[in-house]
Motif scaffolding. Structure first.
Motif, PDB file in Angstrom:
ATOM      1  N   UNK A 169      28.302  41.047  52.176  1.00 16.26           N
ATOM      2  CA  UNK A 169      29.338  42.079  52.140  1.00 16.26           C
ATOM      3  C   UNK A 169      30.724  41.460  52.125  1.00 16.26           C
ATOM      4  N   UNK A 170      30.922  40.430  52.943  1.00 13.75           N
ATOM      5  CA  UNK A 170      32.212  39.739  52.970  1.00 13.75           C
ATOM      6  C   UNK A 170      32.503  39.098  51.618  1.00 13.75           C
ATOM      7  N   UNK A 171      31.481  38.488  51.032  1.00 12.51           N
ATOM      8  CA  UNK A 171      31.654  37.824  49.735  1.00 12.51           C
ATOM      9  C   UNK A 171      32.070  38.802  48.650  1.00 12.51           C
ATOM     10  N   UNK A 172      31.591  40.051  48.765  1.00 10.33           N
ATOM     11  CA  UNK A 172      31.878  41.067  47.756  1.00 10.33           C
ATOM     12  C   UNK A 172      33.082  41.930  48.120  1.00 10.33           C
ATOM     13  N   UNK A 173      33.770  41.587  49.201  1.00 10.01           N
ATOM     14  CA  UNK A 173      35.013  42.265  49.543  1.00 10.01           C
ATOM     15  C   UNK A 173      34.880  43.553  50.313  1.00 10.01           C
ATOM     16  N   UNK A 174      33.661  43.900  50.767  1.00 10.31           N
ATOM     17  CA  UNK A 174      33.489  45.107  51.579  1.00 10.31           C
ATOM     18  C   UNK A 174      33.941  44.809  53.008  1.00 10.31           C
ATOM     19  N   UNK A 175      34.749  45.690  53.572  1.00 17.68           N
ATOM     20  CA  UNK A 175      35.281  45.479  54.912  1.00 17.68           C
ATOM     21  C   UNK A 175      34.147  45.628  55.930  1.00 17.68           C
ATOM     22  N   UNK A 183      36.042  52.907  64.968  1.00 11.90           N
ATOM     23  CA  UNK A 183      36.151  51.795  64.004  1.00 11.90           C
ATOM     24  C   UNK A 183      36.143  52.311  62.564  1.00 11.90           C
ATOM     25  N   UNK A 184      35.266  53.251  62.265  1.00 14.44           N
ATOM     26  CA  UNK A 184      35.168  53.783  60.901  1.00 14.44           C
ATOM     27  C   UNK A 184      36.475  54.464  60.500  1.00 14.44           C
ATOM     28  N   UNK A 185      37.010  55.284  61.390  1.00  9.59           N
ATOM     29  CA  UNK A 185      38.253  55.992  61.075  1.00  9.59           C
ATOM     30  C   UNK A 185      39.425  55.022  60.933  1.00  9.59           C
ATOM     31  N   UNK A 186      39.483  54.021  61.805  1.00 11.47           N
ATOM     32  CA  UNK A 186      40.568  53.040  61.716  1.00 11.47           C
ATOM     33  C   UNK A 186      40.499  52.264  60.403  1.00 11.47           C
ATOM     34  N   UNK A 187      39.286  51.906  60.007  1.00 16.80           N
ATOM     35  CA  UNK A 187      39.131  51.130  58.775  1.00 16.80           C
ATOM     36  C   UNK A 187      39.506  51.955  57.547  1.00 16.80           C
ATOM     37  N   UNK A 188      39.055  53.208  57.498  1.00 18.96           N
ATOM     38  CA  UNK A 188      39.370  54.059  56.349  1.00 18.96           C
ATOM     39  C   UNK A 188      40.872  54.330  56.279  1.00 18.96           C
ATOM     40  N   UNK A 208      44.889  46.681  56.042  1.00 24.81           N
ATOM     41  CA  UNK A 208      43.949  45.818  56.758  1.00 24.81           C
ATOM     42  C   UNK A 208      42.765  45.466  55.868  1.00 24.81           C
ATOM     43  N   UNK A 209      42.231  46.469  55.167  1.00 27.95           N
ATOM     44  CA  UNK A 209      41.075  46.218  54.302  1.00 27.95           C
ATOM     45  C   UNK A 209      41.433  45.311  53.140  1.00 27.95           C
TER      46      UNK A 209
END
Length: 383
Positions: free
Chosen positions: A295-301, A336-341, A346-347
């Motif tokens: 996931x990190x390699x493909x850029x997904x937070x 965490x989900x709401x903060x990330x969205x 940050x993403x």
């Protein structure tokens, strides 16, 4: 050099083994479970399959399904044991190195044979088999015996080497390597943050995996957060499908579920990751999760649990991901989900950092000569 690999049929194992293709080594694979046909993905490997049944009698599958108790009785006399078959293969192949992947399923079943010889014995720890050994049914006596026989250890995280040493391992450590031998990334499948519309979730819910807690978190989040978003769940246990079906809040979302028991090609999963704004995985025990690295390699937070502090070896909280401190807390995961969205900056910063980080430390092409050299060094020390 002859290398005898011992493992269950597994995507990550196949990837590791393919790092030895064209190395000049003669590689054998003993499928310790004898599950399924030979794998085309490692067709250059000499695969030891079809060893379990003494006689594949007529209507065997029908009897297994219709009369399970009778079938179980018959199989007591109709199956070869791992002990007998592996001992025979050892005598036939005469390997220079034996390498097992995972302790409980692959290492312990062959331990009594390995204790009868001095062939260099390599062991790659996987997932929870070091961190969570007692809960997986491995006794302290079995663990001690296994570590006493293993000559060389490979782990997928720093944590597991320390745990192994604390539990009696005192032989050679070959280093930390990803369980799949490294990542090969198709950069054309990596979308910019502004075009990512998928919330990707690992669906393990088997006691160790806690995907159900993620879905409890989703239920508490206002629907507005999921506008123009699609939830994709991969490797989902049946409990997750039922949880979604009976939940009014979840059934109103756009959710696509891929069962844990239906094969999904790794290329397709990586493509999903390249389209995902966040990737969520939650468990109470793990090694270094390959899915996290992908996931990190493909850029997904990444929003990831941190059992035994292993995830924090690659994720710094609030920098290149978010760490779940309590995997049983839907409230924490929801925050965490709401903060990330909400935090696109940050993403975006995390995406740039993570892609470069994985390319630097987990690149498959870079790791290939290092992995091939491991076996050469072990073989050289045996003389």
């Amino acid at each position: 050099m002859k290398i005898l690999m011992v493992a269950i049929p597994n995507h990550h194992f196949f990837q590791w083994v393919n790092q030895l293709k064209n190395s000049g080594y003669e590689v054998f694979w003993f499928d310790v479970t004898d599950g399924g046909p030979k794998s085309d993905r490692i067709n250059w490997v000499k695969q030891i399959k079809g060893w379990k049944l003494k006689w594949d009698f007529p209507f065997r599958s029908r009897i297994k399904k219709a009369f399970p108790s009778i079938y179980k009785f018959i199989q007591k006399y109709n199956e070869n044991t791992v002990y007998d078959e592996f001992k025979s293969q050892m005598e036939t192949i005469k390997p220079d190195i034996v390498h097992c992947f995972e302790m409980q399923l692959s290492g312990l079943p062959i331990l009594s044979i390995m204790e009868q010889n001095n062939v260099p014995f390599m062991y790659s720890s996987w997932g929870s088999d070091v961190f969570y050994f007692e809960q997986l049914g491995v006794t302290n006596e079995d663990l001690k015996s296994f570590y006493n026989r293993v000559d060389y250890l490979i782990t997928d995280c720093k944590r597991d080497y320390k745990i192994a040493v604390n539990n009696g391992f005192n032989s050679a450590f070959l280093g930390v390597f990803p369980g799949n031998g490294g990542l090969e990334v198709d950069v054309s499948k990596i979308l910019p943050v502004s075009k990512r519309k998928i919330i990707l979730i690992k669906g393990y819910d088997d006691g160790v995996g806690k995907a159900s807690i993620i879905f409890k978190a989703l239920e508490s989040i206002p629907k507005a957060f999921f506008q123009n978003k699609e939830v994709v769940v991969y490797s989902a246990d049946d409990t997750i499908k039922r949880q979604v079906e009976v939940s009014k809040q979840l059934s109103n979302l756009s959710i696509k579920i891929y069962s844990r028991y239906a094969f999904i090609e790794n290329e397709k999963l990586l493509s999903f990751m390249g389209q995902s704004c966040i990737h969520i995985a939650n468990s109470i025990s793990d090694g270094m999760p390959n899915a996290l690295l992908e996931a990190m390699a493909m850029g997904a937070f990444p929003i990831q649990s941190n059992p035994g502090q292993v995830t924090e070896e690659v994720v710094e909280h609030n920098k290149n991901g978010l760490l779940i401190s309590n995997p049983n807390s839907p409230e924490e995961i929801a925050v965490h989900i709401q903060n990330a969205i909400n935090n696109e900056t940050l993403r975006k910063d995390a995406q740039n950092f993570n892609i470069n980080y994985i390319q630097k430390y987990y690149n498959r092409a870079t790791l290939q000569p290092e992995i091939q050299a491991l076996y050469e060094s072990v073989n050289a020390k045996s003389f």
